[in-house]
Design an enzyme around this catalytic site. Structure first.
Site: not given
Ligand SMILES: Cc1cc2nc3c(=O)[nH]c(=O)nc-3n(C[C@H](O)[C@H](O)[C@H](O)COP(=O)(O)O)c2cc1C
Length: 386
Positions: A22, A206, A248
């Protein structure tokens, strides 16, 4: 391929052990339904929904209807994501003034072009666990029971009470919660959640640290280290919780690696940032095509809670000028920041993304669709036949 992965696929009737992360403000219901239609778990962000307002269920219904408008998107393959941070106090006059002065300095202007509002932009799930909003929680439960029963409801920045978890589980919904440390993971294992998103330091967005932990207790564990520690804790406790590394993971080899280590599935966010269905597709496609050196940093300043973002001159300047200032708490601060960004879009460069940003795949002439990215992520995966 692990027994854990087979169990995950069977539980949610998926073809592939991939959870699309998400991503508030970036991912869309269209992205989630494309992932679900491709055989993965699609996530809908609901942190923008004002859970204290009686229109909350209608707003959730709207997101769910967009998800369902694509063929093959069945509720079992949907993850509805909420934030679960504490209910922060409204900012003081002093905090608002400090914020205003800070951004006048950062943007070198005397006028931020709007009266300060400081609305609470991210209403926590915790707010419907209170007595005065119990009706809203009840209508949400009714909605889940009678209209749309998602396979998963997930929480970031902490978790709801055990009683709320039980009410959701009673409807056949699996509960996933993000953990960033061994301590948080152990707490979740004891609470009996169905899945833990093991969010490593590499992850974009976050950090889902539990309330207060981000200040003193964040060891900054890598995705692999966190996953290994929680695997050991899970085995010790004899828990059946799914462990889902996130952070990652950008290609099928990385996914395969975690599955071979015993992961149930992997959650990927950054890998989907440039997808056609992403709200940031153009930005990331241009960025990748520019061949500029790209790096990320972890900063608490724009929103009030630590987040991994693209390192930009704006972020560096904000970080250096924000040190030691008493500023409004998360939610209020983030909402005002987003307003400011809409007024100064070329100056306020804040883009959440993970350390894998350099590996984002883009099409030659146009953005890849979510289905195309998903297909690249799965083409070499060895997934159990049954
Ligand atoms: C642009 C962005 C917005 C995110 N917003 C949320 C969120 O609304 N809810 C949530 O549980 N995690 C959020 N995350 C964290 C992701 O769930 C996840 O932990 C993360 O994308 C995994 O790492 P990666 O970006 O290296 O794949 C967000 C990540 C990104 C990049």
């Amino acid at each position: 391929m692990s027994r854990e992965c087979t169990r995950f696929l069977k539980t949610f009737k998926l073809n592939y052990p991939i959870v699309q992360a998400p991503m508030a403000g970036v991912s869309t219901p269209e992205m989630a339904s494309a992932v679900a239609a491709s055989g993965g778990l699609g996530s809908l962000t609901l942190s923008h929904v004002d859970l204290q307002d009686t229109s909350a269920v209608s707003a959730i219904r709207k997101a769910v209807n967009s998800f369902l408008s694509t063929a093959g998107a069945d509720p079992q393959k949907a993850n509805l994501n909420f934030f679960c941070h504490p209910i922060y106090p409204i900012p003081t006059v002093r905090q608002k003034e400090n914020w205003n002065n800070l951004y006048c300095e950062v943007l070198e202007t005397k006028d931020l072009k709007s009266p300060l509002k400081f609305d609470n932009g991210n209403v926590s799930f915790k707010s419907i666990e209170t007595q005065e909003n119990s009706d809203i929680f009840l209508s949400l439960l009714t909605f889940f029971e009678t209209e749309f029963t998602p396979g998963v409801v997930s929480f970031h920045f902490g978790c709801p009470s055990s009683s709320s978890i039980q009410k959701l589980k009673k409807l056949g919904i699996a509960i996933f919660v993000t953990a960033t440390s061994e301590f948080e993971g152990e707490e979740l294992l004891k609470l009996g959640v169905d899945g833990i998103i093991c969010q490593g330091y590499e992850a974009g967005g976050h950090r889902g640290c539990f309330p207060g932990n981000e200040v003193h207790l964040d060891e900054g564990l890598s995705t692999l280290c966190l996953f290994k520690r929680l695997q050991e804790a899970k085995n010790k406790l004899g828990s059946e919780a799914f462990l889902i590394p996130a952070g990652g993971i950008m290609d099928s080899r990385a996914i395969q690696f975690y599955l071979d280590q015993g992961a149930s599935a992997c959650q990927l966010g950054t890998a989907f940032l440039a997808a056609a269905e992403s709200k940031s597709s153009k930005f990331y496609r241009d960025l990748i095509k520019s061949h500029h050196k790209i790096s990320t940093t972890l900063t608490p300043f724009p929103s009030g809670l630590p987040a991994r973002t693209l390192q930009t001159p704006f972020i560096e300047r904000l970080a250096s000028l924000s040190q030691g200032k008493d500023l409004p708490p998360y939610g209020y601060r983030y909402s005002e920041f987003k307003l400011l960004r809409s007024k100064f879009p070329s100056l306020v460069n804040f883009h959440l993304c993970g350390q894998g940003v350099n590996q984002i795949q883009t099409g030659r002439d146009k953005c890849l669709s979510t289905a195309e990215i998903f297909s690249r992520l799965t083409q070499d995966l060895v997934v159990p036949a049954d």
